[in-house]
Design a protein around this motif. Structure first.
Motif, PDB file in Angstrom:
ATOM      1  N   LYS A  79      36.504  59.440  47.099  1.00 44.51           N
ATOM      2  CA  LYS A  79      37.714  58.672  47.392  1.00 44.51           C
ATOM      3  C   LYS A  79      37.305  57.247  47.715  1.00 44.51           C
ATOM      4  O   LYS A  79      36.413  57.027  48.535  1.00 44.51           O
ATOM      5  N   VAL A  80      37.956  56.290  47.062  1.00 45.03           N
ATOM      6  CA  VAL A  80      37.700  54.872  47.299  1.00 45.03           C
ATOM      7  C   VAL A  80      39.047  54.188  47.497  1.00 45.03           C
ATOM      8  O   VAL A  80      39.984  54.416  46.734  1.00 45.03           O
ATOM      9  N   GLU A  81      39.145  53.356  48.527  1.00 40.35           N
ATOM     10  CA  GLU A  81      40.366  52.609  48.786  1.00 40.35           C
ATOM     11  C   GLU A  81      40.081  51.113  48.754  1.00 40.35           C
ATOM     12  O   GLU A  81      39.021  50.668  49.184  1.00 40.35           O
ATOM     13  N   TYR A  82      41.053  50.365  48.251  1.00 36.43           N
ATOM     14  CA  TYR A  82      40.947  48.910  48.161  1.00 36.43           C
ATOM     15  C   TYR A  82      42.037  48.271  49.003  1.00 36.43           C
ATOM     16  O   TYR A  82      43.191  48.686  48.968  1.00 36.43           O
ATOM     17  N   THR A  83      41.648  47.265  49.778  1.00 39.65           N
ATOM     18  CA  THR A  83      42.574  46.471  50.575  1.00 39.65           C
ATOM     19  C   THR A  83      42.223  45.000  50.387  1.00 39.65           C
ATOM     20  O   THR A  83      41.124  44.663  49.935  1.00 39.65           O
ATOM     21  N   LEU A  84      43.150  44.138  50.747  1.00 41.45           N
ATOM     22  CA  LEU A  84      42.882  42.697  50.676  1.00 41.45           C
ATOM     23  C   LEU A  84      42.089  42.260  51.900  1.00 41.45           C
ATOM     24  O   LEU A  84      42.294  42.768  53.002  1.00 41.45           O
ATOM     25  N   THR A  85      41.212  41.306  51.697  1.00 37.82           N
ATOM     26  CA  THR A  85      40.525  40.661  52.811  1.00 37.82           C
ATOM     27  C   THR A  85      41.435  39.554  53.345  1.00 37.82           C
ATOM     28  O   THR A  85      42.490  39.252  52.769  1.00 37.82           O
ATOM     29  N   GLU A  86      41.006  38.929  54.407  1.00 35.13           N
ATOM     30  CA  GLU A  86      41.766  37.796  54.937  1.00 35.13           C
ATOM     31  C   GLU A  86      41.865  36.686  53.879  1.00 35.13           C
ATOM     32  O   GLU A  86      42.920  36.080  53.700  1.00 35.13           O
ATOM     33  N   ILE A  87      40.775  36.446  53.181  1.00 35.96           N
ATOM     34  CA  ILE A  87      40.766  35.419  52.127  1.00 35.96           C
ATOM     35  C   ILE A  87      41.717  35.818  51.001  1.00 35.96           C
ATOM     36  O   ILE A  87      42.461  34.994  50.475  1.00 35.96           O
ATOM     37  N   GLY A  88      41.698  37.097  50.628  1.00 37.19           N
ATOM     38  CA  GLY A  88      42.614  37.583  49.593  1.00 37.19           C
ATOM     39  C   GLY A  88      44.064  37.423  50.004  1.00 37.19           C
ATOM     40  O   GLY A  88      44.911  37.036  49.195  1.00 37.19           O
ATOM     41  N   ASN A  89      44.354  37.698  51.274  1.00 35.08           N
ATOM     42  CA  ASN A  89      45.716  37.541  51.783  1.00 35.08           C
ATOM     43  C   ASN A  89      46.187  36.096  51.735  1.00 35.08           C
ATOM     44  O   ASN A  89      47.378  35.836  51.579  1.00 35.08           O
ATOM     45  N   GLU A  90      45.264  35.151  51.856  1.00 33.21           N
ATOM     46  CA  GLU A  90      45.630  33.733  51.790  1.00 33.21           C
ATOM     47  C   GLU A  90      46.178  33.363  50.412  1.00 33.21           C
ATOM     48  O   GLU A  90      46.928  32.401  50.284  1.00 33.21           O
ATOM     49  N   LEU A  91      45.825  34.125  49.392  1.00 30.78           N
ATOM     50  CA  LEU A  91      46.285  33.833  48.030  1.00 30.78           C
ATOM     51  C   LEU A  91      47.699  34.339  47.756  1.00 30.78           C
ATOM     52  O   LEU A  91      48.345  33.884  46.813  1.00 30.78           O
ATOM     53  N   ILE A  92      48.181  35.271  48.546  1.00 26.74           N
ATOM     54  CA  ILE A  92      49.457  35.930  48.264  1.00 26.74           C
ATOM     55  C   ILE A  92      50.635  34.957  48.161  1.00 26.74           C
ATOM     56  O   ILE A  92      51.434  35.069  47.233  1.00 26.74           O
ATOM     57  N   PRO A  93      50.792  33.971  49.046  1.00 22.91           N
ATOM     58  CA  PRO A  93      51.919  33.047  48.876  1.00 22.91           C
ATOM     59  C   PRO A  93      51.885  32.316  47.528  1.00 22.91           C
ATOM     60  O   PRO A  93      52.937  32.054  46.936  1.00 22.91           O
ATOM     61  N   PHE A  94      50.705  32.026  47.017  1.00 25.67           N
ATOM     62  CA  PHE A  94      50.600  31.335  45.738  1.00 25.67           C
ATOM     63  C   PHE A  94      50.928  32.271  44.583  1.00 25.67           C
ATOM     64  O   PHE A  94      51.588  31.880  43.619  1.00 25.67           O
ATOM     65  N   ILE A  95      50.476  33.514  44.677  1.00 24.20           N
ATOM     66  CA  ILE A  95      50.804  34.501  43.646  1.00 24.20           C
ATOM     67  C   ILE A  95      52.304  34.780  43.672  1.00 24.20           C
ATOM     68  O   ILE A  95      52.942  34.909  42.623  1.00 24.20           O
ATOM     69  N   GLU A  96      52.879  34.829  44.873  1.00 20.85           N
ATOM     70  CA  GLU A  96      54.324  35.036  44.993  1.00 20.85           C
ATOM     71  C   GLU A  96      55.090  33.882  44.351  1.00 20.85           C
ATOM     72  O   GLU A  96      56.095  34.096  43.666  1.00 20.85           O
ATOM     73  N   TYR A  97      54.610  32.676  44.547  1.00 26.66           N
ATOM     74  CA  TYR A  97      55.246  31.512  43.926  1.00 26.66           C
ATOM     75  C   TYR A  97      55.169  31.613  42.399  1.00 26.66           C
ATOM     76  O   TYR A  97      56.154  31.367  41.706  1.00 26.66           O
ATOM     77  N   LYS A  99      54.959  34.365  40.703  1.00 24.01           N
ATOM     78  CA  LYS A  99      55.869  35.445  40.327  1.00 24.01           C
ATOM     79  C   LYS A  99      57.300  34.923  40.226  1.00 24.01           C
ATOM     80  O   LYS A  99      58.010  35.207  39.265  1.00 24.01           O
ATOM     81  N   LYS A 100      57.725  34.155  41.233  1.00 28.88           N
ATOM     82  CA  LYS A 100      59.086  33.594  41.213  1.00 28.88           C
ATOM     83  C   LYS A 100      59.274  32.665  40.014  1.00 28.88           C
ATOM     84  O   LYS A 100      60.317  32.687  39.359  1.00 28.88           O
ATOM     85  N   TRP A 101      58.276  31.868  39.726  1.00 28.17           N
ATOM     86  CA  TRP A 101      58.335  30.981  38.562  1.00 28.17           C
ATOM     87  C   TRP A 101      58.450  31.810  37.280  1.00 28.17           C
ATOM     88  O   TRP A 101      59.277  31.538  36.412  1.00 28.17           O
ATOM     89  N   GLY A 102      57.627  32.850  37.171  1.00 28.13           N
ATOM     90  CA  GLY A 102      57.669  33.724  36.005  1.00 28.13           C
ATOM     91  C   GLY A 102      58.999  34.435  35.858  1.00 28.13           C
ATOM     92  O   GLY A 102      59.527  34.562  34.749  1.00 28.13           O
ATOM     93  N   ASP A 103      59.572  34.878  36.986  1.00 32.11           N
ATOM     94  CA  ASP A 103      60.891  35.534  36.961  1.00 32.11           C
ATOM     95  C   ASP A 103      61.946  34.596  36.377  1.00 32.11           C
ATOM     96  O   ASP A 103      62.785  35.001  35.567  1.00 32.11           O
TER      97      ASP A 103
END
Length: 107
Positions: A79-97, A99-103
């Protein structure tokens, strides 16, 4: 540890896209964000167009770049699980932006 490439990034934008660019990295980060924790098989089902080899390679690159954590449970079956690091979490607002642009562009 950031993976070393043959050429140094030409600017900050180049550096950022080397770490999150490509067909799958942003999508993997986004799906881990939405679910908080994803196992390998769950990621594979979430991205039906990715090959096993490409998923494994992309996850390794994201881990090498300190954007995701990989936690291995020593049990059978493995069993292997993947989670975001703090650095990865910092990218989420940009990916969300993005996504909204793509929508807006799709509709």
């Amino acid at each position: 540890m950031v993976k070393k490439s043959k050429e140094a990034p030409t600017c900050s934008v180049d550096y950022a896209f080397r770490r999150i660019g490509g067909k799958y990295k942003g999508r993997i980060l986004w799906h881990i964000h939405l679910n908080k924790v994803l196992r390998y098989g769950e990621l594979k089902r979430t991205l039906p167009d990715i090959t096993t080899k490409m998923l494994t390679q992309t996850l390794r690159e994201l881990e090498d770049d300190l954007l995701i954590n990989r936690k291995v449970f020593h049990e059978v079956p493995p069993k292997v699980e993947y989670t975001l690091t703090e650095i990865g979490n910092e990218l989420i607002p940009f990916i969300e932006y993005l996504k909204k642009w793509g929508d807006k562009q799709i509709h």
